[in-house]
Design a protein around this motif. Sequence first.
Motif, PDB file in Angstrom:
ATOM      1  N   ARG A 197       0.830  -1.219   0.000  1.00 24.20           N
ATOM      2  CA  ARG A 197       0.000   0.000   0.000  1.00 24.20           C
ATOM      3  C   ARG A 197       0.859   1.261   0.000  1.00 24.20           C
ATOM      4  O   ARG A 197       0.590   2.201  -0.748  1.00 24.20           O
ATOM      5  N   LYS A 198       1.884   1.276   0.827  1.00 23.45           N
ATOM      6  CA  LYS A 198       2.741   2.464   0.911  1.00 23.45           C
ATOM      7  C   LYS A 198       3.524   2.681  -0.375  1.00 23.45           C
ATOM      8  O   LYS A 198       3.756   3.829  -0.788  1.00 23.45           O
ATOM      9  N   ALA A 199       3.930   1.594  -1.030  1.00 25.31           N
ATOM     10  CA  ALA A 199       4.635   1.727  -2.305  1.00 25.31           C
ATOM     11  C   ALA A 199       3.699   2.202  -3.406  1.00 25.31           C
ATOM     12  O   ALA A 199       4.060   3.062  -4.226  1.00 25.31           O
ATOM     13  N   LEU A 200       2.494   1.660  -3.424  1.00 28.64           N
ATOM     14  CA  LEU A 200       1.509   2.096  -4.422  1.00 28.64           C
ATOM     15  C   LEU A 200       1.179   3.571  -4.275  1.00 28.64           C
ATOM     16  O   LEU A 200       0.980   4.282  -5.276  1.00 28.64           O
ATOM     17  N   ALA A 201       1.119   4.040  -3.029  1.00 27.94           N
ATOM     18  CA  ALA A 201       0.731   5.428  -2.776  1.00 27.94           C
ATOM     19  C   ALA A 201       1.718   6.435  -3.356  1.00 27.94           C
ATOM     20  O   ALA A 201       1.393   7.620  -3.481  1.00 27.94           O
ATOM     21  N   LYS A 202       2.897   5.985  -3.759  1.00 28.07           N
ATOM     22  CA  LYS A 202       3.884   6.871  -4.370  1.00 28.07           C
ATOM     23  C   LYS A 202       3.766   6.908  -5.890  1.00 28.07           C
ATOM     24  O   LYS A 202       4.435   7.705  -6.549  1.00 28.07           O
ATOM     25  N   ASP A 203       2.918   6.036  -6.445  1.00 29.57           N
ATOM     26  CA  ASP A 203       2.806   5.937  -7.895  1.00 29.57           C
ATOM     27  C   ASP A 203       1.728   6.889  -8.419  1.00 29.57           C
ATOM     28  O   ASP A 203       0.634   6.966  -7.855  1.00 29.57           O
ATOM     29  N   PRO A 204       1.976   7.605  -9.511  1.00 30.51           N
ATOM     30  CA  PRO A 204       1.012   8.600 -10.014  1.00 30.51           C
ATOM     31  C   PRO A 204      -0.309   7.996 -10.475  1.00 30.51           C
ATOM     32  O   PRO A 204      -1.355   8.643 -10.343  1.00 30.51           O
ATOM     33  N   VAL A 205      -0.299   6.782 -11.018  1.00 29.45           N
ATOM     34  CA  VAL A 205      -1.556   6.176 -11.459  1.00 29.45           C
ATOM     35  C   VAL A 205      -2.450   5.892 -10.248  1.00 29.45           C
ATOM     36  O   VAL A 205      -3.647   6.190 -10.257  1.00 29.45           O
ATOM     37  N   TRP A 206      -1.871   5.320  -9.196  1.00 27.54           N
ATOM     38  CA  TRP A 206      -2.645   5.065  -7.975  1.00 27.54           C
ATOM     39  C   TRP A 206      -3.130   6.383  -7.382  1.00 27.54           C
ATOM     40  O   TRP A 206      -4.282   6.482  -6.945  1.00 27.54           O
ATOM     41  N   GLN A 207      -2.293   7.394  -7.345  1.00 23.00           N
ATOM     42  CA  GLN A 207      -2.668   8.693  -6.780  1.00 23.00           C
ATOM     43  C   GLN A 207      -3.850   9.299  -7.535  1.00 23.00           C
ATOM     44  O   GLN A 207      -4.785   9.828  -6.929  1.00 23.00           O
ATOM     45  N   TRP A 208      -3.797   9.200  -8.849  1.00 27.39           N
ATOM     46  CA  TRP A 208      -4.868   9.757  -9.687  1.00 27.39           C
ATOM     47  C   TRP A 208      -6.181   9.032  -9.418  1.00 27.39           C
ATOM     48  O   TRP A 208      -7.218   9.647  -9.172  1.00 27.39           O
ATOM     49  N   TRP A 209      -6.114   7.693  -9.453  1.00 26.26           N
ATOM     50  CA  TRP A 209      -7.312   6.894  -9.202  1.00 26.26           C
ATOM     51  C   TRP A 209      -7.856   7.134  -7.799  1.00 26.26           C
ATOM     52  O   TRP A 209      -9.056   7.318  -7.608  1.00 26.26           O
ATOM     53  N   SER A 210      -6.982   7.150  -6.795  1.00 29.89           N
ATOM     54  CA  SER A 210      -7.408   7.317  -5.411  1.00 29.89           C
ATOM     55  C   SER A 210      -8.057   8.676  -5.189  1.00 29.89           C
ATOM     56  O   SER A 210      -9.095   8.789  -4.515  1.00 29.89           O
ATOM     57  N   ALA A 211      -7.474   9.714  -5.759  1.00 28.48           N
ATOM     58  CA  ALA A 211      -8.031  11.061  -5.600  1.00 28.48           C
ATOM     59  C   ALA A 211      -9.419  11.154  -6.218  1.00 28.48           C
ATOM     60  O   ALA A 211     -10.348  11.736  -5.627  1.00 28.48           O
ATOM     61  N   LEU A 212      -9.587  10.565  -7.402  1.00 29.49           N
ATOM     62  CA  LEU A 212     -10.894  10.595  -8.057  1.00 29.49           C
ATOM     63  C   LEU A 212     -11.915   9.767  -7.285  1.00 29.49           C
ATOM     64  O   LEU A 212     -13.080  10.152  -7.157  1.00 29.49           O
ATOM     65  N   ARG A 213     -11.483   8.635  -6.762  1.00 27.88           N
ATOM     66  CA  ARG A 213     -12.409   7.785  -6.012  1.00 27.88           C
ATOM     67  C   ARG A 213     -12.878   8.488  -4.741  1.00 27.88           C
ATOM     68  O   ARG A 213     -14.056   8.450  -4.384  1.00 27.88           O
ATOM     69  N   ARG A 214     -11.953   9.119  -4.035  1.00 28.62           N
ATOM     70  CA  ARG A 214     -12.325   9.868  -2.837  1.00 28.62           C
ATOM     71  C   ARG A 214     -13.245  11.033  -3.208  1.00 28.62           C
ATOM     72  O   ARG A 214     -14.242  11.301  -2.524  1.00 28.62           O
ATOM     73  N   ALA A 215     -12.931  11.705  -4.283  1.00 23.80           N
ATOM     74  CA  ALA A 215     -13.744  12.850  -4.700  1.00 23.80           C
ATOM     75  C   ALA A 215     -15.164  12.427  -5.055  1.00 23.80           C
ATOM     76  O   ALA A 215     -16.130  13.130  -4.723  1.00 23.80           O
ATOM     77  N   THR A 216     -15.319  11.278  -5.706  1.00 25.09           N
ATOM     78  CA  THR A 216     -16.668  10.827  -6.053  1.00 25.09           C
ATOM     79  C   THR A 216     -17.462  10.491  -4.801  1.00 25.09           C
ATOM     80  O   THR A 216     -18.666  10.749  -4.734  1.00 25.09           O
ATOM     81  N   MET A 217     -16.789   9.943  -3.782  1.00 29.14           N
ATOM     82  CA  MET A 217     -17.505   9.626  -2.551  1.00 29.14           C
ATOM     83  C   MET A 217     -17.939  10.899  -1.824  1.00 29.14           C
ATOM     84  O   MET A 217     -19.076  11.014  -1.355  1.00 29.14           O
ATOM     85  N   GLU A 218     -17.046  11.854  -1.713  1.00 30.64           N
ATOM     86  CA  GLU A 218     -17.406  13.117  -1.065  1.00 30.64           C
ATOM     87  C   GLU A 218     -18.524  13.830  -1.831  1.00 30.64           C
ATOM     88  O   GLU A 218     -19.465  14.369  -1.238  1.00 30.64           O
ATOM     89  N   THR A 219     -18.407  13.828  -3.167  1.00 33.27           N
ATOM     90  CA  THR A 219     -19.415  14.483  -3.999  1.00 33.27           C
ATOM     91  C   THR A 219     -20.750  13.777  -3.890  1.00 33.27           C
ATOM     92  O   THR A 219     -21.805  14.411  -3.833  1.00 33.27           O
TER      93      THR A 219
END
Length: 427
Positions: free
Chosen positions: A102-124
């Motif tokens: 998990r910590k290694a994935l969190a440094k990757d831009p693809v994971w960061q992009w997906w994670s940010a969008l997923r969190r944003a959809t939940m908040e929205t």
Amino acid sequence: MAHTQRPRKPAPKRKPAAKAAPPSRAPGRAYDGPPDYRVVGRHGVFPETSHDEIARFNFLAQMNRHLSANIMPGIAEAFEARVKPGFEKAEKRAFKDRHEVRKALAKDPVWQWWSALRRATMETRQQAGRWVTLRQAGALNARVAELTEGDARLVLKPGFRQPRSTEAIDHHCMPGSYHTELVPGDVTGAANYDIGIFATTGGMLGRYNDGGGVAVAEWVKKNLPDFAPKRILDIGCGLGHNVLPLAQAFPEAEIIAVDAGAPMLRYGLARAKTMGINNVTFIQGDVSNLAEFADESFDWIQSTMFLHETSYKTMPMIFAETKRLLKPGGIVLHVEQPQYTPEMPLFEQAMRDWDAFNNNEPFWTKMHEIDLDAWMEKAGFERTNLIHGGVAAVVDPEVFPEAAKDTKQEDYGRKAAWHVVGARKVA
């Protein structure tokens, strides 16, 4: 001088435009996205939704589907192509657990992009539903009050103290979690939950978000054909969307649904009554201590996607209570996402842990590493009487296209398919 307008020439005739394909539909390919929000079942206390509100939910459902079906596979590719090799090169060893992954994935831009969008959809999604319910809060609360006040099937406890596991957390970004009341008699949080599940799941829970409950009822009838429960207890019932299918499947049974959140219970009873379901009583309580119920007083005790929202400390207490409350020959069933086992790849475990670290589900990660069989034994159930199985949400094929019932696509925690773990209490 007066202005004289020249006569316009008639516009040239145009050929009829080709009929546009629906969004995400390639020529010759069946549509495999979420259904339109307008097919959602509207029971008697379902909030009204405007054109724009419906459009927001449709967008969010499509976005969640896109993230799981189209973007998430890229994370697996990035993991194999650079995250895993990079870690092994730097550390001179393989990953030892899901937390390192998990910590290694969190440094990757693809994971960061997906994670940010997923969190944003939940908040929205939460704010979209919140606006729908708040703008009609007065009418909604009054309608539910009219249906529930004075009804013995709603038992609320003035001064009830919320368990820490619900009091301290806004579960999956839901403002106020399951229990907060903005005004006396408030149900806006429960209504928000009801109208927004569609966006989170892409409609995979069916018209009334009850596909999980329907699946459990069908599983029991198929695998335990001689089982005829007279008294059923559902713990952590929420607004009852997974309880009502049990009530419909076993209409002669008395069903007790327990939850800590008063808004959920009020809304749940009103929802049930407007759907013609009258054999469920909604009671406020802490499911780790159900002393108000007598020993061996239930034939079936059930939870659906509830254990991951309880704490590590209270889970053994819950298991012990189910053992105490079951009649001889009775069953307990817990329906949850799969446990993290040695057979599950560390990458999958890390992806499933996203909800624990990014979606306000702090108990998720610990709960999914527990040996539930061992905990059931510790509560007093015999290993030879443990029950295992699996269910997938049952949805109306006229509403949800068959093509969208994808048995191969896994989004690590959002797919409407669960494991069943439980036990039968011997006489």
